[in-house]
Scaffold this motif. Structure first.
Motif: not given
Ligand SMILES: *Cc1c(COP(=O)(O)O)cnc(C)c1O
Length: 398
Positions: A60-72, A83-91, A96-101
Motif C-alpha cells: 500500500g505504501i509503495e502504491a501510494a507513493i509511486v502513484s502520487l510522486v513523479e520523478p523530480g 517506518f519514516g525511513h521506509l517512506l523516504a526510501e520508497i519515495a 522523488a527529490d526527498v527531504h527529511t527532518i
C-alpha cells in the motif's frame, strides 16, 4: 503480544477458508463493493477511492507513493522511527527529490517544525507515518492538512500500526491518502493493504495516464510522467475496483475475504468502542509494567494505545526474558530496532489480543520471568495495578 503481527481473530480465519469464486462472479463484485464501503467506515471517509492493494502494508505504501510522486517531485518526510525511513526510501526509489527532518526516537514533531520545513521545501507531497510501532508513539496529524493546503501539497500517511486502535479521521483531518494493513489492530493476517484516496489524490493519479498503459512513444507530447510500476499503478487498480471493472491483477480472493471480515469486526463493535478497547487495554498494560518497577519508554502523552515500550532494566538480559516468556508461557513480546535495539521491549495489546485476559496473563508471566532473572518485583504488583486500571476505566465509563 508483540508489535505485530499478532494472533488473528478466529472469525477472520474462518472467513478466509471460504471457497473461491471467479473474478467476475456477481458475488465477487458484491464482495469488492461491500469491502470498499466497509473500509470507508474504518478510515472514516467518504472517498469513493477506498479499496485494497494486494500485498502487505508495504504494498500500500509503495502504491501510494509511486502513484502520487513523479520523478523530480519534492517530497517531505518527517522521520521519527523506522517506518519514516521506509517512506523516504520508497519515495527516493520513485525518483522523488526527498527531504527529511528527524527527531529522536520516542518523540514526535511539533506541528510548527513540520510547517517550517514545508515552507522551506515546498513539497508536492507530505508523507508521514501516523503510529510508528518501532518507537511506540503516534504523530498528531490533525493540524497538518491546513499546512499542506497552504502549500498545495498532498498529504499522505501510513496508518498501518494505528488504524482501528487509535483515533484516525481521514476526512476530518484532511488526508489525501492513507494506507494500512491487517496484522495490527485490525485482527487479521498480513497480506492486504486497505487504502483510501481523496478526490485530489485521484486527480493527480488520473493526470498521469498520459498514454494508455503508461507506455510513452517518441514524439508524444508528455503531459505527465507515467506511473513507473504496473502492479502498484493506482490508476489501473482504481479501474479494476471501480465502475469499469477493467481486469488488472487477479484479486487475492482469500485476502479479500479476510480484509472484509476485519472491517466487519471493527464496525460490528463500533469504531469508537474498538479504539476505546485498545486505549483501556494499553493503559492497563502500561500501568502493570510501571507497577513492576519498569520504566516506560517514549513520550507518554503520544503513546499509541496498542503498543507499550518498556525499558529493559540494567542487568537483565532482554533476549533471555523474551525466550523464557515464549518457552514457558507461549507469549511473544517484541524486541526493537535501530537506536532502540537491546534497550526496550515492545509489548502489544492489539486486535484480537487487546483483551483483559491477555494483558493480565502477560503481566503475570513477565513477573515470574523477571524474578527468575533476579530482578526484584513485588509479588502481584503488575497484575494488581492493571486490575485497578480496568476498574478505573469502568468507573470512568459508568
Ligand atoms: C507494522 C508496520 C508496517 C508493516 O508493513 P508490512 O509490509 O505489512 O510488513 C508498516 N508501517 C508501519 C508504520 C508499521 O508499524
Amino acid at each position: 503480544m508483540g508489535p505485530g503481527p499478532v494472533n488473528a481473530d478466529p472469525r477472520v480465519l474462518r472467513a478466509m477458508s471460504a471457497q473461491l469464486v471467479g473474478q467476475y462472479d456477481p458475488s465477487m463484485t458484491a464482495y469488492m463493493n461491500e469491502t470498499m464501503e466497509l473500509y470507508r467506515g474504518v478510515f472514516r471517509t467518504r472517498n469513493a477511492a477506498t479499496l485494497l492493494v494486494d500485498g502487505t502494508s508495504r504494498a500500500g505504501i509503495e502504491a501510494a507513493i509511486v502513484s502520487l510522486v513523479e520523478p523530480g517531485d519534492r517530497v517531505l518526510v518527517p522521520i521519527f522511527g523506522r517506518f519514516g525511513h521506509l517512506l523516504a526510501e520508497i519515495a527516493g526509489r520513485a525518483g522523488a527529490d526527498v527531504h527529511t527532518i528527524e527527531t529522536e526516537w520516542g518523540e514526535v514533531f511539533a506541528p510548527e517544525r513540520i510547517e517550517a520545513a514545508m515552507r522551506e521545501v515546498r513539497p508536492k507531497l507530505l508523507a508521514v507515518v501516523h503510529g510508528d510501532t518501532s518507537t511506540t508513539v503516534a504523530q498528531p496529524l490533525d493540524e497538518l492538512a491546513a499546512i499542506c493546503a497552504e502549500h498545495g501539497a498532498l498529504f499522505y500517511t501510513d496508518v498501518t500500526a494505528s488504524l482501528g486502535g487509535n483515533e484516525f479521521e481521514m476526512d476530518a483531518w484532511g488526508l489525501d491518502a492513507a494506507t494500512a494493513g491487517l496484522q495490527k489492530c485490525l485482527g487479521g493476517p498480513s497480506g492486504s493493504a486497505p487504502i483510501s484516496l481523496s478526490p485530489a489524490a485521484v486527480e493527480r493519479i488520473e493526470s498521469r495516464k498520459s498514454i494508455e498503459a503508461g507506455i510513452r512513444s517518441a514524439g508524444d507530447a508528455v503531459r505527465a510522467d507515467p506511473i513507473r510500476s504496473n502492479y502498484f499503478d493506482l490508476g489501473m487498480i482504481l479501474d479494476y475496483w471501480g465502475e469499469k471493472r477493467l481486469n488488472h491483477h487477479t484479486e487475492a480472493t482469500s485476502m479479500l475475504y479476510g480484509a472484509r471480515e476485519c472491517a466487519r469486526l471493527l464496525l460490528d463493535e463500533g469504531m469508537d468502542q474498538a479504539i476505546d478497547r485498545h486505549r483501556v487495554n494499553g493503559a492497563a498494560m502500561a500501568a502493570g509494567a510501571a507497577a513492576m518497577g519498569l520504566e516506560l519508554f517514549g513520550d507518554q502523552a503520544h503513546r499509541m494505545h496498542n503498543v507499550v515500550g518498556v525499558a529493559i532494566p540494567d542487568g537483565v538480559d532482554g533476549e533471555r526474558v523474551r525466550g523464557a516468556l515464549l518457552e514457558d508461557f507461549a507469549i511473544e513480546i517484541g524486541t526493537s530496532f535501530g537506536p532502540l535495539h537491546g534497550r526496550i521491549w515492545r509489548i502489544g495489546t492489539m486486535g484480537f489480543n487487546a483483551r483483559r485476559d491477555a494483558v493480565l496473563t502477560t503481566l503475570a508471566a513477565l513477573e515470574q520471568v523477571l524474578r527468575a532473572e533476579g530482578h526484584p518485583v513485588t509479588a502481584g504488583a503488575g497484575v494488581g495495578a492493571a486490575r485497578d486500571a480496568y476498574a478505573d476505566a469502568a468507573g470512568a465509563g459508568a
